[in-house]
Design a protein around this motif. Structure first.
Motif, PDB file in Angstrom:
ATOM      1  N   ALA A 123      22.733   6.524 -13.267  1.00 51.34           N
ATOM      2  CA  ALA A 123      22.440   7.830 -13.482  1.00 51.34           C
ATOM      3  C   ALA A 123      24.047   8.443 -13.890  1.00 51.34           C
ATOM      4  O   ALA A 123      24.411   8.807 -14.007  1.00 51.34           O
ATOM      5  N   ALA A 124      24.996   7.603 -12.323  1.00 49.77           N
ATOM      6  CA  ALA A 124      26.416   8.519 -12.334  1.00 49.77           C
ATOM      7  C   ALA A 124      27.193   8.033 -14.086  1.00 49.77           C
ATOM      8  O   ALA A 124      28.049   9.398 -14.169  1.00 49.77           O
ATOM      9  N   ARG A 125      26.858   7.125 -14.151  1.00 47.73           N
ATOM     10  CA  ARG A 125      28.006   6.835 -15.561  1.00 47.73           C
ATOM     11  C   ARG A 125      27.558   7.852 -16.479  1.00 47.73           C
ATOM     12  O   ARG A 125      28.136   7.679 -17.361  1.00 47.73           O
ATOM     13  N   MET A 126      25.907   7.952 -16.817  1.00 45.43           N
ATOM     14  CA  MET A 126      25.806   8.460 -17.447  1.00 45.43           C
ATOM     15  C   MET A 126      25.589  10.283 -17.492  1.00 45.43           C
ATOM     16  O   MET A 126      26.355  10.960 -18.657  1.00 45.43           O
ATOM     17  N   MET A 127      25.788  10.879 -16.480  1.00 42.90           N
ATOM     18  CA  MET A 127      26.648  12.004 -15.846  1.00 42.90           C
ATOM     19  C   MET A 127      27.895  12.128 -16.185  1.00 42.90           C
ATOM     20  O   MET A 127      27.989  13.008 -16.728  1.00 42.90           O
ATOM     21  N   ALA A 128      28.471  11.311 -15.729  1.00 39.55           N
ATOM     22  CA  ALA A 128      30.100  10.955 -16.133  1.00 39.55           C
ATOM     23  C   ALA A 128      29.747  11.252 -17.591  1.00 39.55           C
ATOM     24  O   ALA A 128      31.512  12.166 -18.430  1.00 39.55           O
ATOM     25  N   HIS A 129      29.258  10.806 -18.428  1.00 37.99           N
ATOM     26  CA  HIS A 129      29.712  11.330 -19.360  1.00 37.99           C
ATOM     27  C   HIS A 129      28.893  11.866 -20.424  1.00 37.99           C
ATOM     28  O   HIS A 129      29.291  12.223 -21.373  1.00 37.99           O
ATOM     29  N   GLY A 130      28.833  12.679 -19.307  1.00 42.58           N
ATOM     30  CA  GLY A 130      27.990  14.307 -20.030  1.00 42.58           C
ATOM     31  C   GLY A 130      26.479  13.808 -20.843  1.00 42.58           C
ATOM     32  O   GLY A 130      25.841  15.202 -21.226  1.00 42.58           O
ATOM     33  N   ASP A 131      26.123  12.725 -20.249  1.00 38.47           N
ATOM     34  CA  ASP A 131      24.517  12.539 -20.955  1.00 38.47           C
ATOM     35  C   ASP A 131      23.568  12.704 -19.891  1.00 38.47           C
ATOM     36  O   ASP A 131      23.825  12.663 -18.970  1.00 38.47           O
TER      37      ASP A 131
END
Length: 275
Positions: free
Chosen positions: A229-237
């Motif tokens: 989730a953190a990886r996705m959120m960091a990309h604005g997704d």
């Protein structure tokens, strides 16, 4: 029921071993069939869908009538090779029932570390999706081993799914697991635990409160899902974590129904993915 405005076109769906394999070690044919149905239905609606699937080890153990994972790396990789072949055959049969075609991609982490190989695999994803094919992705467990500075493993399929999602430009990652979503405390220990339906900020407290887990079939736990989730959120997704006992829940998620936990990303916001 509250509706979410997901506004997505390309979706990566990660399904965990617990959703595909019964505690008895046998393949959950009902769940596999419903997963194929849901993904085929989403494709027919116009979504570009990629499936990241665990389960090779679990299926391989069943084929060889083993109750526990062997300790040696060579034996584990042999079991993965056997199980992956069986699993992709099951998927082919079920997706074919719903008029959908699949293509298999087995990846190692170093594929994404080198520009040339990364571009080739991304081109393959684009070509498959352009032809209406659903890519079925797994880590290449039969060859992936970390040695010295040569990193080949993703660690778990939660991380693999997030890497694939961010690399292929998917706006949404859906992780189907054996839990309804993220709770404010451990629901197995606290009856008053409340499901968090929306998370806009993965705080240190949330990350530290997660605990890992593993079974004889799969590896991972809430920690790995929060890192995804953190990886996705960091990309604005975005990412949705939901219970995959009935994979048809995917149709509710893409319809915007408030099921599971919705992690909403904001670009340029630093998030520690620890990966």
């Amino acid at each position: 029921m509250t509706e979410r405005n997901l506004n997505v076109q390309r979706v990566v769906v990660k399904v965990g071993t617990s959703s595909l394999i019964y505690p008895t070690g046998k393949a959950n044919l009902v769940a596999i069939d419903r997963l194929a149905y849901a993904l085929a239905a989403l494709k027919n609606k116009g979504y570009e869908v990629i499936l990241v699937s665990s389960g090779a080890i679990g299926v391989g153990l069943d084929v060889l009538h083993l109750q526990q994972r062997p300790e040696s790396i060579a034996d584990q990789q042999a079991i993965a090779a056997i199980g992956q072949a069986e699993l992709i055959q099951l998927y082919h049969q079920r997706f074919d029932d719903y008029g959908a075609r699949i293509g298999q991609l087995l990846l190692t982490h170093d594929v994404f570390e080198f520009k040339s190989s990364r571009q080739h695999v991304l081109d393959t994803f684009d070509s498959l999706l352009a032809h209406g094919i659903i890519p079925v992705v797994n880590e290449n467990d039969s060859v992936a081993v970390d040695e010295l500075d040569h990193r080949t493993t993703f660690g778990d399929n939660d991380q693999l799914s997030a890497v694939v999602a961010t690399r292929v430009g998917a706006q949404l990652l859906v992780v189907l697991s054996d839990i309804d979503g993220l709770y404010d405390c451990d629901p197995h220990k606290h009856a008053q635990a409340k499901l968090l339906t929306r998370v806009d900020n993965l705080t240190d407290a949330i990350m530290e409160g997660a605990t890992g887990s593993s079974t004889r079939f799969g590896t991972g736990g809430m920690v790995t899902k929060l890192r995804a989730a953190a990886r996705m959120m960091a990309h604005g997704d975005q990412m949705v974590l939901a219970n995959g006992s009935d994979p048809r829940i995917l149709l509710q998620i893409l319809a915007g129904d408030e099921v599971g936990t919705w992690f909403r990303g904001q670009k340029n916001v630093e998030v520690n993915a620890n990966a």
